[in-house]
Design a protein around this motif. Structure first.
Motif, PDB file in Angstrom:
ATOM      1  N   TYR A  77       0.883  -1.259  -0.059  1.00 54.45           N
ATOM      2  CA  TYR A  77      -0.017   0.034  -0.120  1.00 54.45           C
ATOM      3  C   TYR A  77       0.838   1.289  -0.171  1.00 54.45           C
ATOM      4  O   TYR A  77       1.950   1.269   0.413  1.00 54.45           O
ATOM      5  N   PRO A  78       0.205   2.569  -0.215  1.00 59.61           N
ATOM      6  CA  PRO A  78       0.993   3.539  -0.288  1.00 59.61           C
ATOM      7  C   PRO A  78       1.792   3.942   0.958  1.00 59.61           C
ATOM      8  O   PRO A  78       2.590   4.765   0.970  1.00 59.61           O
ATOM      9  N   ASN A  79       1.034   3.512   2.052  1.00 59.21           N
ATOM     10  CA  ASN A  79       1.839   3.853   3.378  1.00 59.21           C
ATOM     11  C   ASN A  79       2.990   2.936   3.603  1.00 59.21           C
ATOM     12  O   ASN A  79       3.645   2.917   4.759  1.00 59.21           O
ATOM     13  N   GLY A  80       3.425   2.159   2.609  1.00 61.15           N
ATOM     14  CA  GLY A  80       4.536   1.028   2.749  1.00 61.15           C
ATOM     15  C   GLY A  80       4.103  -0.231   3.341  1.00 61.15           C
ATOM     16  O   GLY A  80       4.878  -1.153   3.492  1.00 61.15           O
ATOM     17  N   GLN A  81       2.827  -0.553   3.898  1.00 59.13           N
ATOM     18  CA  GLN A  81       2.581  -1.455   4.380  1.00 59.13           C
ATOM     19  C   GLN A  81       2.366  -2.780   3.432  1.00 59.13           C
ATOM     20  O   GLN A  81       1.670  -2.439   2.378  1.00 59.13           O
ATOM     21  N   THR A  82       3.068  -3.871   3.638  1.00 54.54           N
ATOM     22  CA  THR A  82       2.910  -4.910   2.667  1.00 54.54           C
ATOM     23  C   THR A  82       2.226  -6.030   3.403  1.00 54.54           C
ATOM     24  O   THR A  82       2.293  -6.513   4.595  1.00 54.54           O
ATOM     25  N   VAL A  83       1.056  -6.663   2.682  1.00 57.60           N
ATOM     26  CA  VAL A  83       0.181  -7.961   3.240  1.00 57.60           C
ATOM     27  C   VAL A  83       0.026  -8.829   1.950  1.00 57.60           C
ATOM     28  O   VAL A  83       0.474  -8.690   0.806  1.00 57.60           O
ATOM     29  N   ARG A  84      -0.191 -10.156   2.548  1.00 58.76           N
ATOM     30  CA  ARG A  84      -0.500 -11.185   1.645  1.00 58.76           C
ATOM     31  C   ARG A  84      -1.945 -11.412   1.748  1.00 58.76           C
ATOM     32  O   ARG A  84      -2.649 -11.978   2.838  1.00 58.76           O
ATOM     33  N   SER A  85      -2.711 -11.388   0.545  1.00 67.73           N
ATOM     34  CA  SER A  85      -4.263 -11.777   0.507  1.00 67.73           C
ATOM     35  C   SER A  85      -4.132 -13.060  -0.019  1.00 67.73           C
ATOM     36  O   SER A  85      -3.973 -13.016  -1.011  1.00 67.73           O
ATOM     37  N   GLN A  86      -5.137 -13.725   0.650  1.00 74.78           N
ATOM     38  CA  GLN A  86      -5.496 -15.052  -0.022  1.00 74.78           C
ATOM     39  C   GLN A  86      -6.901 -15.646   0.359  1.00 74.78           C
ATOM     40  O   GLN A  86      -7.431 -14.870   1.212  1.00 74.78           O
ATOM     41  N   LYS A  87      -7.293 -16.603  -0.246  1.00 69.88           N
ATOM     42  CA  LYS A  87      -8.801 -17.009  -0.156  1.00 69.88           C
ATOM     43  C   LYS A  87      -8.967 -17.272   1.448  1.00 69.88           C
ATOM     44  O   LYS A  87      -7.831 -18.171   1.731  1.00 69.88           O
ATOM     45  N   ARG A  88     -10.022 -17.073   1.814  1.00 66.63           N
ATOM     46  CA  ARG A  88     -10.160 -17.782   3.315  1.00 66.63           C
ATOM     47  C   ARG A  88     -10.559 -19.206   3.057  1.00 66.63           C
ATOM     48  O   ARG A  88     -11.213 -19.675   2.148  1.00 66.63           O
ATOM     49  N   PRO A  89      -9.962 -20.339   4.160  1.00 69.81           N
ATOM     50  CA  PRO A  89     -10.240 -21.676   3.926  1.00 69.81           C
ATOM     51  C   PRO A  89     -12.205 -21.793   4.031  1.00 69.81           C
ATOM     52  O   PRO A  89     -12.643 -20.952   4.824  1.00 69.81           O
ATOM     53  N   GLN A  90     -12.469 -22.619   3.304  1.00 67.78           N
ATOM     54  CA  GLN A  90     -13.784 -22.981   3.555  1.00 67.78           C
ATOM     55  C   GLN A  90     -13.883 -24.157   4.528  1.00 67.78           C
ATOM     56  O   GLN A  90     -13.487 -25.357   4.189  1.00 67.78           O
ATOM     57  N   LEU A  91     -14.696 -23.738   5.734  1.00 69.28           N
ATOM     58  CA  LEU A  91     -14.501 -24.628   6.929  1.00 69.28           C
ATOM     59  C   LEU A  91     -15.547 -26.097   6.531  1.00 69.28           C
ATOM     60  O   LEU A  91     -15.352 -26.961   6.911  1.00 69.28           O
ATOM     61  N   LEU A  92     -16.803 -25.457   5.874  1.00 68.64           N
ATOM     62  CA  LEU A  92     -17.658 -26.470   5.882  1.00 68.64           C
ATOM     63  C   LEU A  92     -17.873 -26.764   4.502  1.00 68.64           C
ATOM     64  O   LEU A  92     -18.329 -25.938   3.770  1.00 68.64           O
ATOM     65  N   ARG A  93     -17.733 -28.154   4.227  1.00 69.19           N
ATOM     66  CA  ARG A  93     -17.665 -28.470   2.579  1.00 69.19           C
ATOM     67  C   ARG A  93     -18.852 -29.553   2.628  1.00 69.19           C
ATOM     68  O   ARG A  93     -18.594 -30.729   3.504  1.00 69.19           O
ATOM     69  N   GLU A  94     -19.563 -29.549   1.590  1.00 67.62           N
ATOM     70  CA  GLU A  94     -20.453 -30.759   1.345  1.00 67.62           C
ATOM     71  C   GLU A  94     -19.532 -32.023   0.645  1.00 67.62           C
ATOM     72  O   GLU A  94     -19.805 -33.073   1.082  1.00 67.62           O
ATOM     73  N   LYS A  95     -18.685 -31.738  -0.126  1.00 67.36           N
ATOM     74  CA  LYS A  95     -17.795 -32.514  -0.996  1.00 67.36           C
ATOM     75  C   LYS A  95     -16.303 -31.792  -0.914  1.00 67.36           C
ATOM     76  O   LYS A  95     -16.314 -30.832  -0.919  1.00 67.36           O
ATOM     77  N   ASN A  96     -15.333 -32.793  -0.923  1.00 73.21           N
ATOM     78  CA  ASN A  96     -14.183 -32.377  -1.206  1.00 73.21           C
ATOM     79  C   ASN A  96     -13.318 -33.478  -1.641  1.00 73.21           C
ATOM     80  O   ASN A  96     -13.208 -34.692  -1.271  1.00 73.21           O
ATOM     81  N   ALA A  97     -12.437 -33.293  -2.848  1.00 71.84           N
ATOM     82  CA  ALA A  97     -11.890 -34.358  -3.392  1.00 71.84           C
ATOM     83  C   ALA A  97     -10.684 -33.537  -4.332  1.00 71.84           C
ATOM     84  O   ALA A  97     -10.936 -32.575  -4.537  1.00 71.84           O
ATOM     85  N   PRO A  98      -9.493 -34.254  -4.566  1.00 72.05           N
ATOM     86  CA  PRO A  98      -8.301 -33.723  -5.085  1.00 72.05           C
ATOM     87  C   PRO A  98      -8.273 -33.662  -6.473  1.00 72.05           C
ATOM     88  O   PRO A  98      -7.507 -34.224  -7.402  1.00 72.05           O
ATOM     89  N   THR A  99      -9.527 -32.984  -7.082  1.00 70.50           N
ATOM     90  CA  THR A  99      -9.838 -33.060  -8.663  1.00 70.50           C
ATOM     91  C   THR A  99      -8.798 -32.008  -9.066  1.00 70.50           C
ATOM     92  O   THR A  99      -8.280 -31.316  -8.461  1.00 70.50           O
ATOM     93  N   THR A 100      -8.363 -32.392 -10.432  1.00 68.68           N
ATOM     94  CA  THR A 100      -7.452 -31.353 -11.128  1.00 68.68           C
ATOM     95  C   THR A 100      -7.914 -31.065 -12.422  1.00 68.68           C
ATOM     96  O   THR A 100      -8.939 -31.588 -13.107  1.00 68.68           O
ATOM     97  N   ILE A 101      -7.219 -30.089 -13.125  1.00 69.51           N
ATOM     98  CA  ILE A 101      -7.401 -29.628 -14.332  1.00 69.51           C
ATOM     99  C   ILE A 101      -6.087 -29.757 -15.174  1.00 69.51           C
ATOM    100  O   ILE A 101      -5.065 -29.382 -14.634  1.00 69.51           O
ATOM    101  N   THR A 102      -6.165 -30.216 -16.299  1.00 68.54           N
ATOM    102  CA  THR A 102      -4.886 -30.416 -17.107  1.00 68.54           C
ATOM    103  C   THR A 102      -5.044 -29.265 -18.032  1.00 68.54           C
ATOM    104  O   THR A 102      -5.762 -29.020 -18.838  1.00 68.54           O
ATOM    105  N   VAL A 103      -3.570 -28.554 -18.109  1.00 68.09           N
ATOM    106  CA  VAL A 103      -3.301 -27.430 -19.073  1.00 68.09           C
ATOM    107  C   VAL A 103      -2.409 -27.903 -20.018  1.00 68.09           C
ATOM    108  O   VAL A 103      -1.305 -28.253 -19.905  1.00 68.09           O
TER     109      VAL A 103
END
Length: 171
Positions: A77-103
């Protein structure tokens, strides 16, 4: 209240065959000579992960816990403050699997970014103290840590970052 993060330096060297680029909503205009990211007009912007190698690469999809926090932003930011912004973890999931996309070689993976404060930690959209718009330096970082699941799924692991550049953010 903003939490300060201790940032580890991101290597300027990106892995061979992979690039990351922030695609702003506007590159420059009479109003702003900087690239702009306008949420009032577009509601989002994109980050482009491009496979410049000669082999297909697999990535965890964003919807699952393996890929949800792969994308982050280092913002100064202009005041010199540096932060790391990232997505918040989704705590409640109906489904979760290590699915992938191929590029495929020459292909890309488009990541949609809204910076909504409910979805993103340390969202720049919360920074009202800089007026209507805010000029900051920002880089995107895409990182997947090595893990047993990444090995099983033959998924890319490592860190790639975009160039740091100045953006004007319009909340």
């Amino acid at each position: 209240m903003l939490a300060m993060l201790t940032l580890q330096p991101v290597s300027a060297q990106n892995p061979a065959g992979l690039t990351l680029q922030i695609i702003p909503t506007e590159y420059s205009s009479r109003i702003s000579p900087d690239a702009s990211i306008s949420f009032s007009t577009h509601g989002h912007f994109h980050v482009l992960l491009t496979n410049t190698s000669t082999t297909p690469l697999r990535f965890f999809e964003e919807w699952n816990s393996w890929g949800e926090s792969a994308l982050s932003f280092e913002i100064t930011y202009p005041n010199g403050q540096t932060v790391r912004s990232q997505k918040r973890p989704q705590l409640l999931r109906e489904k979760n699997a290590p699915t992938t996309i191929t590029v495929e070689p020459g292909g890309f993976y488009v990541l949609d970014v809204t910076f909504t404060p409910t979805e993103w930690q340390l969202s720049p959209r919360l920074e009202k103290k800089f007026g209507k718009s805010m000029r900051c330096r920002m880089r995107a970082i895409y990182a997947i840590e090595p893990s047993e699941d990444a090995r099983k799924e033959d998924t890319w692991t490592g860190t790639v970052s975009s160039s740091e550049r100045v953006y004007t953010i319009w909340p």
